[in-house]
Design a protein around this motif. Sequence first.
Motif, short mmCIF file in Angstrom:
data_model
loop_
_atom_site.label_atom_id
_atom_site.label_comp_id
_atom_site.label_asym_id
_atom_site.label_seq_id
_atom_site.Cartn_x
_atom_site.Cartn_y
_atom_site.Cartn_z
N GLU A 200 -5.06 3.65 -5.69
CA GLU A 200 -4.73 4.38 -4.47
C GLU A 200 -5.98 4.89 -3.77
OE1 GLU A 200 -0.87 6.85 -4.31
OE2 GLU A 200 -1.50 6.95 -6.41
N ARG B 270 -7.32 3.85 -0.06
CA ARG B 270 -7.57 4.83 1.00
C ARG B 270 -8.99 4.71 1.55
NH1 ARG B 270 -4.32 8.47 -2.21
NH2 ARG B 270 -6.21 9.29 -3.21
N ARG C 201 -3.68 5.70 -9.74
CA ARG C 201 -4.41 6.66 -8.91
C ARG C 201 -5.75 6.08 -8.45
NH1 ARG C 201 -3.16 11.90 -12.75
NH2 ARG C 201 -0.97 12.17 -12.11
N LYS D 287 0.83 -1.21 0.00
CA LYS D 287 0.00 0.00 0.00
C LYS D 287 0.86 1.26 0.00
CE LYS D 287 -4.06 -1.89 2.37
NZ LYS D 287 -4.97 -1.74 3.54
#
Length: 235
Positions: free
Chosen positions: A225, A229, A222, A157
Amino acid sequence: MNLGIKVTKFIEVFIDYGGYKSVLTGLKNTLIIAILGLAIGIVLGTVIASVKVMPKYKKSVQILNKIADFYVGVFRGTPVVVQLLVGYYVILPLLGINIDSIRVCIMIFGLNSAAYVSEIMRSGIMSVDPGQMEAGRSLGLGFGTVMMKIVVPQAVKNILPTLGNELIALVKETSVVSFVGAQDLYVAFSYIGANTYEFMVPYLVMAVIYIVIVFIISQLIRLMERRLRRSDRSN
């Protein structure tokens, strides 16, 4: 020759004479070499990184660490084109191994990527709270089990953007695979240029395709990600 004529000749070879088939084959090979190379690099790089972060109490671990350092030094210290040439024209013939150039490229790019991914993964592992390892070991789990099931997933991560950059680097570096007879985007557009006796338009189109590939990879990273999150916040 003005630009309009150059574009017309490019389109003629690209469409009417089947140049697009070479481009599609080159694009496929470029993505296969880069993606499978990164997959090999992640697996082998994780093993190397695990060795490098292991406690150095035992002699066997110290030896493995020196081997890992030597491996990383060799593959980070030489250009990938040199590794391809040595692997394809020297090492494999000496070993009596005969495999096609695409597989050789995947193997060499994987070995090369592993040297870089190992350092990326090592920094990711070091960024994970040491208490995670201690907690796992206190529950009776082995070092390898804790590393693979607890530490490495958290490390991934942290280093996901860097792994994305490594994939982008591999995509661009595939332009050298023609040295061992593999067909990639560079070979495909060189074929079109040779048939039109003009290389400006083919190479410009090739550059645009590389830019599009890099853009798509960046957007996918992206997206991953953001999802990671959100999953962290939900937990």
